[in-house]
Write an enzyme that holds these catalytic residues in place. Structure first.
Site, mmCIF file in Angstrom:
data_model
loop_
_atom_site.group_PDB
_atom_site.id
_atom_site.type_symbol
_atom_site.label_atom_id
_atom_site.label_comp_id
_atom_site.label_asym_id
_atom_site.label_seq_id
_atom_site.Cartn_x
_atom_site.Cartn_y
_atom_site.Cartn_z
ATOM 1 N N ASP A 54 0.893 2.679 3.758
ATOM 2 C CA ASP A 54 0.070 3.757 3.187
ATOM 3 C C ASP A 54 0.944 5.001 2.994
ATOM 4 O OD1 ASP A 54 -1.994 5.222 2.138
ATOM 5 O OD2 ASP A 54 -3.181 5.317 3.982
ATOM 6 N N HIS A 103 0.849 -1.202 0.000
ATOM 7 C CA HIS A 103 0.000 0.000 0.000
ATOM 8 C C HIS A 103 0.882 1.248 0.000
ATOM 9 C CE1 HIS A 103 -4.021 1.923 1.354
ATOM 10 N NE2 HIS A 103 -3.260 2.826 0.761
ATOM 11 N N ASN A 114 -5.765 9.244 6.972
ATOM 12 C CA ASN A 114 -7.076 8.733 6.628
ATOM 13 C C ASN A 114 -6.988 7.214 6.424
ATOM 14 O OD1 ASN A 114 -9.704 8.684 5.909
ATOM 15 N ND2 ASN A 114 -9.441 9.579 3.874
ATOM 16 N N HIS A 159 -5.700 -0.567 5.295
ATOM 17 C CA HIS A 159 -5.417 0.238 6.498
ATOM 18 C C HIS A 159 -6.528 0.207 7.555
ATOM 19 C CE1 HIS A 159 -7.740 3.066 4.143
ATOM 20 N NE2 HIS A 159 -6.741 3.501 3.432
ATOM 21 N N HIS A 213 -10.650 0.752 0.560
ATOM 22 C CA HIS A 213 -10.454 1.865 1.486
ATOM 23 C C HIS A 213 -11.857 2.135 2.015
ATOM 24 C CE1 HIS A 213 -9.227 6.193 2.428
ATOM 25 N NE2 HIS A 213 -10.544 6.232 2.483
HETATM 26 O O1 DOR Z 1 -3.918 9.174 4.637
HETATM 27 C C1 DOR Z 1 -4.170 8.854 3.494
HETATM 28 N N1 DOR Z 1 -3.540 9.398 2.437
HETATM 29 N N2 DOR Z 1 -5.084 7.915 3.292
HETATM 30 C C2 DOR Z 1 -5.531 7.611 2.064
HETATM 31 O O2 DOR Z 1 -6.380 6.786 1.966
HETATM 32 C C3 DOR Z 1 -5.005 8.299 0.886
HETATM 33 C C4 DOR Z 1 -3.678 8.842 1.129
HETATM 34 C C5 DOR Z 1 -3.243 9.843 0.092
HETATM 35 O O3 DOR Z 1 -3.423 9.564 -1.106
HETATM 36 O O4 DOR Z 1 -2.653 10.850 0.454
HETATM 37 ZN ZN ZN Z 2 -6.695 4.570 1.789
#
Ligand code: DOR
Ligand code: ZN
Length: 429
Positions: A306, A60, A279, A232, A179
C-alpha cells in the site's frame, strides 16, 4: 543482451527449485537453468551467497500519476519498486483524473513503458470518480489493459452498488479488490478505536468499520460468482472471515501489509508521528499477531505495501489534517526477511508464494518461473546484508516511510525486469 547469473541459491516452489543453480538470460527470457552453465558473450554476474527468486510483484501501490506528481510519479515510484526488489506493481486508481476510463489506463501504461523501472499493471476504478454512484467504463478499461477493479482509497458504500459492479463486471474475468471501509462507522476516525483513540485523544476508526464490508463483500462474491480480494486486511476477525470463506470453497483472496504485521497502535506515541497514520489504521498487537498467523497458515495470499507517497508538507501537519498512508516498497522485502523468514515463521518458498506467485495469479498475469522459456523477471537479494531504513534516503519522491530508522537484515541486490537490469549491486539503473 545476455546475462549469466552464477551460483545463487534459487528458490521457486513452482519449479520445485531450492538449491544452487546458474541461470542464463537471453533477451527477454530465461534460456537455461542448470549447473556450470557458460555462454560466450554473456555478462557474468557472480551471485554466490545470494538468493534468486521469481520477480517480486507488489499488487497494491499508489504511483500518484496522473495528477499528484508532487507526491510521486511513475518514474520515481517504479524506481523505488526496483530498489525494493520488485519487477512489477499494480497501480491504484485514486489518481487525478481517477483511473476510471480507458484513456487514463492507456496513459499509465504508455508512461510506464516510457520511463518505468518495472512493469506497471494498472487497476481501474469500479465506480466513476470513486464516488460509488455509477459503474466505471469497465469494458473500455479492460480493452486498454486493466488487470483488476477497485475503488481503493475508499470503500464502495452500498451493498447494492457493489453487487452491480460484480454482476456486470464479472464477465471480464478480472478480480474485484475491496478497500473495506464503512464511512458511516468510520467517519473522521484517525487511529484504531479503543485504547489508542482514548490515549491519544483522537477519533476512533473501529475494526467493525472494516469487518462489516469484508463480510458483506464475501457474501456478494458468493451471490454473484465474482472473484473477490480483500485489500490491506488488518484485523483478527477479518482474517477469520477469509479463513472461513476459503474453507467454504469461495473464490476469495486477501493481502496484508508489513505495517499491519510489524507495527501496532502502541507505536503511535505522544509524538503523534503522522507517518504512522494509515488507512486502515495500525491495530492492536492481537490483530497483528492474527494477521501473521494468517500469513503462516495460508489464509493470507499476498504481502503488499500500500505504498502511499505524500509530500513532506502534507505529513508535517497536525495528525488530524495529515493524509493517510506510508511508503514501504523499498523496505518490504527486508522487513519480511527480517521478521518472518529469519525468525522461521515462514520459509523462503512461502515468501516467494506471497510476494511473487500469488500476486500474479490473483491479477491473472502470466506466471514467472525460474525455468527455460519463462519471462526474465527475476529478483536477487543478499539475506545477510544489514542496513537501516531511510539511512541513505529513498528512491521514492516521498519520505513518509513508517519504518524509518529500523535496522533490517536482507536487501535486494539485482533485479532483471523483462531481461533488463533495473537494479545492479543495489543501485537502480
Ligand atoms: O493509507 C492509505 N493511503 N490507505 C489507502 O487506502 C489510500 C492510501 C492513499 O492513497 O494515500
Ligand atoms: Zn486502501
Amino acid at each position: 543482451m545476455a546475462f549469466l547469473l552464477k551460483g545463487a541459491h534459487v528458490v521457486d516452489p513452482q519449479a520445485g527449485l531450492d538449491g544452487i543453480a546458474d541461470v542464463l538470460v537471453e533477451g527477454t527470457t530465461i534460456a537455461q537453468v542448470g549447473e556450470n552453465l557458460s555462454c560466450e558473450g554473456a555478462e557474468v554476474i557472480d551471485l554466490a551467497g545470494m538468493y534468486l527468486v521469481p520477480g517480486l510483484v507488489d499488487m497494491h501501490v499508489h504511483l500518484r500519476d496522473p495528477g499528484y506528481e508532487y507526491k510521486g510519479d511513475i518514474a520515481t515510484e517504479t524506481r523505488a519498486a526496483a530498489k525494493g526488489g520488485f519487477t512489477g506493481v499494480c497501480s491504484m486508481p485514486n489518481t487525478n483524473p481517477v483511473t476510471d476510463s480507458g484513456a487514463v489506463v492507456a496513459y499509465v501504461k504508455s508512461r510506464a513503458a516510457e520511463v518505468g523501472a518495472c512493469h506497471v499493471y494498472p487497476a481501474g476504478a469500479m465506480t466513476k470518480g470513486l464516488r460509488g454512484e455509477a459503474l466505471s467504463d469497465m469494458g473500455d478499461m479492460v480493452a486498454a489493459g486493466v488487470v483488476a477493479f477497485t475503488d481503493d482509497g475508499r470503500g464502495v458504500q452500498t451493498a447494492g452498488m457493489m453487487r452491480r459492479c460484480m454482476d456486470y463486471g464479472k464477465m471480464f474475468g478480472k478480480v474485484f479488490m475491496s478497500h473495506c471501509q464503512d464511512e458511516s462507522l468510520v467517519d473522521k476516525g484517525q487511529v484504531n478505536e479503543g485504547v489508542a483513540s482514548t490515549r491519544l485523544g483522537l477519533l476512533g476508526w473501529p475494526a467493525a468499520g472494516e469487518e462489516l464490508q469484508i463480510q458483506r463483500d464475501i457474501a456478494l462474491a458468493e451471490l454473484t460468482g465474482a472473484k473477490f480480494h480483500v485489500q490491506h486486511l488488518s484485523t483478527a476477525r477479518g482474517i477469520e472471515m477469509v479463513r472461513r470463506a476459503k474453507a467454504n470453497g469461495l473464490a476469495v483472496t486477501c493481502e496484508v501489509t508489513p505495517h499491519h504485521m510489524f507495527l501496532t497502535e502502541d507505536d503511535i506515541t505522544d509524538a503523534y508521528d503522522t507517518r504512522l497514520k494509515v488507512n486502515p489504521p495500525l491495530r492492536t498487537a492481537e490483530d497483528a499477531a492474527a494477521v501473521i498467523e494468517g500469513v503462516k497458515d495460508g489464509t493470507v495470499d499476498a504481502i503488499v505495501t500500500d505504498h502511499a507517497p505524500h509530500a513532506d508538507w502534507e505529513k508535517a501537519r497536525e495528525f488530524e489534517l495529515a493524509p493517510f498512508g506510508m511508503t514501504g516498497i523499498e523496505a518490504s522485502l527486508g522487513l519480511v526477511l527480517t521478521n518472518l523468514v529469519s525468525t522461521g515463521a515462514i520459509s523462503y518458498a512461502r515468501m516467494v508464494e506471497l510476494m511473487a506467485v500469488n500476486p500474479r495469479r490473483i491479477l491473472g498475469l502470466d506466471p514467472v518461473r525460474v525455468e527455460a522459456g519463462s519471462a526474465a523477471d527475476l529478483t536477487v537479494f543478499d539475506p545477510e546484508v544489514s542496513w537501516t531504513v531511510g539511512a541513505d534516503g529513498y528512491e521514492s519522491k516521498a519520505n513518509n516511510c513508517g519504518f524509518a530508522g529500523v535496522a533490517l537484515k536482507g536487501r535486494a541486490t539485482y533485479v532483471l525486469c523483462g531481461g533488463r537490469l533495473t537494479l545492479a549491486d543495489g543501485k537502480v539503473r
